[in-house]
Design a protein around this motif. Structure first.
Motif, PDB file in Angstrom:
ATOM      1  N   PHE A  85       0.804  -1.218   0.000  1.00 33.85           N
ATOM      2  CA  PHE A  85       0.000   0.000   0.000  1.00 33.85           C
ATOM      3  C   PHE A  85       0.841   1.274   0.000  1.00 33.85           C
ATOM      4  O   PHE A  85       0.308   2.372   0.105  1.00 33.85           O
ATOM      5  CB  PHE A  85      -0.957  -0.002   1.206  1.00 33.85           C
ATOM      6  N   HIS A  86       2.156   1.114  -0.082  1.00 34.22           N
ATOM      7  CA  HIS A  86       3.079   2.257  -0.079  1.00 34.22           C
ATOM      8  C   HIS A  86       2.867   3.123   1.170  1.00 34.22           C
ATOM      9  O   HIS A  86       2.748   4.341   1.092  1.00 34.22           O
ATOM     10  CB  HIS A  86       2.923   3.095  -1.356  1.00 34.22           C
ATOM     11  N   PRO A 119      -7.142   0.560 -19.559  1.00 36.00           N
ATOM     12  CA  PRO A 119      -5.747   0.251 -19.885  1.00 36.00           C
ATOM     13  C   PRO A 119      -4.797   1.435 -19.634  1.00 36.00           C
ATOM     14  O   PRO A 119      -3.677   1.245 -19.143  1.00 36.00           O
ATOM     15  CB  PRO A 119      -5.784  -0.111 -21.375  1.00 36.00           C
ATOM     16  N   VAL A 120      -5.250   2.634 -19.933  1.00 37.73           N
ATOM     17  CA  VAL A 120      -4.423   3.818 -19.699  1.00 37.73           C
ATOM     18  C   VAL A 120      -4.233   4.035 -18.198  1.00 37.73           C
ATOM     19  O   VAL A 120      -3.127   4.325 -17.742  1.00 37.73           O
ATOM     20  CB  VAL A 120      -5.048   5.070 -20.364  1.00 37.73           C
ATOM     21  N   MET A 121      -5.301   3.868 -17.428  1.00 42.09           N
ATOM     22  CA  MET A 121      -5.203   4.034 -15.973  1.00 42.09           C
ATOM     23  C   MET A 121      -4.272   2.984 -15.369  1.00 42.09           C
ATOM     24  O   MET A 121      -3.476   3.289 -14.482  1.00 42.09           O
ATOM     25  CB  MET A 121      -6.589   3.950 -15.327  1.00 42.09           C
ATOM     26  N   ARG A 122      -4.366   1.740 -15.844  1.00 37.98           N
ATOM     27  CA  ARG A 122      -3.478   0.683 -15.350  1.00 37.98           C
ATOM     28  C   ARG A 122      -2.021   0.993 -15.671  1.00 37.98           C
ATOM     29  O   ARG A 122      -1.144   0.822 -14.823  1.00 37.98           O
ATOM     30  CB  ARG A 122      -3.858  -0.667 -15.947  1.00 37.98           C
ATOM     31  N   GLU A 123      -1.778   1.442 -16.890  1.00 38.38           N
ATOM     32  CA  GLU A 123      -0.403   1.773 -17.275  1.00 38.38           C
ATOM     33  C   GLU A 123       0.128   2.934 -16.439  1.00 38.38           C
ATOM     34  O   GLU A 123       1.269   2.903 -15.991  1.00 38.38           O
ATOM     35  CB  GLU A 123      -0.331   2.120 -18.765  1.00 38.38           C
ATOM     36  N   LEU A 124      -0.700   3.937 -16.201  1.00 35.19           N
ATOM     37  CA  LEU A 124      -0.301   5.063 -15.366  1.00 35.19           C
ATOM     38  C   LEU A 124       0.027   4.589 -13.956  1.00 35.19           C
ATOM     39  O   LEU A 124       1.046   4.960 -13.374  1.00 35.19           O
ATOM     40  CB  LEU A 124      -1.407   6.120 -15.345  1.00 35.19           C
ATOM     41  N   ARG A 125      -0.819   3.723 -13.399  1.00 34.86           N
ATOM     42  CA  ARG A 125      -0.572   3.178 -12.060  1.00 34.86           C
ATOM     43  C   ARG A 125       0.740   2.414 -12.025  1.00 34.86           C
ATOM     44  O   ARG A 125       1.539   2.559 -11.095  1.00 34.86           O
ATOM     45  CB  ARG A 125      -1.725   2.266 -11.629  1.00 34.86           C
ATOM     46  N   GLN A 126       0.986   1.603 -13.034  1.00 34.71           N
ATOM     47  CA  GLN A 126       2.229   0.823 -13.083  1.00 34.71           C
ATOM     48  C   GLN A 126       3.443   1.726 -13.192  1.00 34.71           C
ATOM     49  O   GLN A 126       4.449   1.487 -12.532  1.00 34.71           O
ATOM     50  CB  GLN A 126       2.186  -0.165 -14.251  1.00 34.71           C
ATOM     51  N   LYS A 127       3.352   2.763 -14.009  1.00 40.25           N
ATOM     52  CA  LYS A 127       4.478   3.701 -14.156  1.00 40.25           C
ATOM     53  C   LYS A 127       4.737   4.433 -12.828  1.00 40.25           C
ATOM     54  O   LYS A 127       5.876   4.580 -12.419  1.00 40.25           O
ATOM     55  CB  LYS A 127       4.188   4.743 -15.247  1.00 40.25           C
ATOM     56  N   LEU A 128       3.679   4.843 -12.160  1.00 39.14           N
ATOM     57  CA  LEU A 128       3.845   5.540 -10.890  1.00 39.14           C
ATOM     58  C   LEU A 128       4.371   4.610  -9.805  1.00 39.14           C
ATOM     59  O   LEU A 128       5.137   5.014  -8.940  1.00 39.14           O
ATOM     60  CB  LEU A 128       2.521   6.162 -10.451  1.00 39.14           C
ATOM     61  N   GLY A 129       3.974   3.345  -9.855  1.00 39.87           N
ATOM     62  CA  GLY A 129       4.410   2.379  -8.852  1.00 39.87           C
ATOM     63  C   GLY A 129       5.772   1.776  -9.102  1.00 39.87           C
ATOM     64  O   GLY A 129       6.369   1.192  -8.196  1.00 39.87           O
ATOM     65  N   SER A 130       6.287   1.937 -10.316  1.00 38.12           N
ATOM     66  CA  SER A 130       7.557   1.284 -10.655  1.00 38.12           C
ATOM     67  C   SER A 130       8.773   1.959 -10.049  1.00 38.12           C
ATOM     68  O   SER A 130       9.800   1.348  -9.863  1.00 38.12           O
ATOM     69  CB  SER A 130       7.715   1.185 -12.178  1.00 38.12           C
ATOM     70  N   SER A 131       8.663   3.237  -9.746  1.00 38.59           N
ATOM     71  CA  SER A 131       9.796   3.937  -9.125  1.00 38.59           C
ATOM     72  C   SER A 131       9.311   5.155  -8.376  1.00 38.59           C
ATOM     73  O   SER A 131       8.233   5.680  -8.642  1.00 38.59           O
ATOM     74  CB  SER A 131      10.821   4.342 -10.189  1.00 38.59           C
ATOM     75  N   GLU A 132      10.117   5.602  -7.464  1.00 41.70           N
ATOM     76  CA  GLU A 132       9.780   6.784  -6.686  1.00 41.70           C
ATOM     77  C   GLU A 132      10.144   8.057  -7.439  1.00 41.70           C
ATOM     78  O   GLU A 132       9.640   9.122  -7.178  1.00 41.70           O
ATOM     79  CB  GLU A 132      10.477   6.761  -5.323  1.00 41.70           C
ATOM     80  N   GLU A 133      11.081   7.963  -8.354  1.00 37.07           N
ATOM     81  CA  GLU A 133      11.553   9.106  -9.128  1.00 37.07           C
ATOM     82  C   GLU A 133      11.169   8.926 -10.589  1.00 37.07           C
ATOM     83  O   GLU A 133      11.143   7.817 -11.084  1.00 37.07           O
ATOM     84  CB  GLU A 133      13.085   9.231  -9.021  1.00 37.07           C
ATOM     85  N   PRO A 134      10.899  10.024 -11.292  1.00 36.41           N
ATOM     86  CA  PRO A 134      10.561   9.913 -12.724  1.00 36.41           C
ATOM     87  C   PRO A 134      11.750   9.468 -13.554  1.00 36.41           C
ATOM     88  O   PRO A 134      12.869   9.572 -13.205  1.00 36.41           O
ATOM     89  CB  PRO A 134      10.139  11.333 -13.115  1.00 36.41           C
TER      90      PRO A 134
END
Length: 150
Positions: free
Chosen positions: A63-64, A135-150
């Motif tokens: 849950f971060h 699909p766009v929301m899932r991809e956004l969630r995955q991108k945000l969850g994959s790292s703390e920094e852009p």
């Protein structure tokens, strides 16, 4: 796309996401059974979905959240009888958490109370538009969850 346009698009996207998240939390909070908070529902729903024990640290990571925040939520859930917390038989310093039968029932009641609210919104927007957005929301969630920094 220019940098200015890209920045404007990013700001507009996150402004909409944050506003929608706040409004969704408000509606869900009102629809949940009395005494249940979104954090309680989220943990119960996660435990019901995975159907396995997890340590508080694993739940905090999922849950971060900090371990302290998760411990607070788990203590409330245990007090309500919604989760079982036991010592880890392999490492007595750790604990393991599982959903109880009453926790599963509380989660099911919460889903029953929230579902009509969510279904009404989906109906207003349109099922096809929501399906296309996922699909766009899932991809956004995955991108945000994959790292703390852009």
């Amino acid at each position: 796309m220019t940098v200015e346009t890209s920045d404007t698009l990013a700001v507009a996207l996150f402004s909409e996401l944050l506003t929608a998240e706040q409004l969704a939390r408000n509606r869900m909070s009102k629809a949940l059974p009395k005494g249940m908070e979104i954090s309680h529902f989220s943990v119960l729903n996660h435990l019901a979905h995975i159907n396995e024990e997890r340590s508080p640290a694993q739940l905090a990571q999922a849950f971060h959240l900090t371990r302290g925040a998760m411990t607070n939520t788990l203590n409330k859930l245990e007090w309500a009888g919604y989760v079982h917390i036991r010592p880890d038989w392999d490492d007595a310093r750790r604990k393991m958490v599982s959903i109880s039968p009453s926790g599963r029932a509380a989660r099911d009641a919460a889903i029953a109370s929230v579902s009509p609210v969510i279904a009404a919104i989906v109906a207003e927007i349109g099922s096809e538009r929501v399906r296309a957005m996922l699909p766009v929301m899932r991809e956004l969630r995955q991108k945000l969850g994959s790292s703390e920094e852009p």
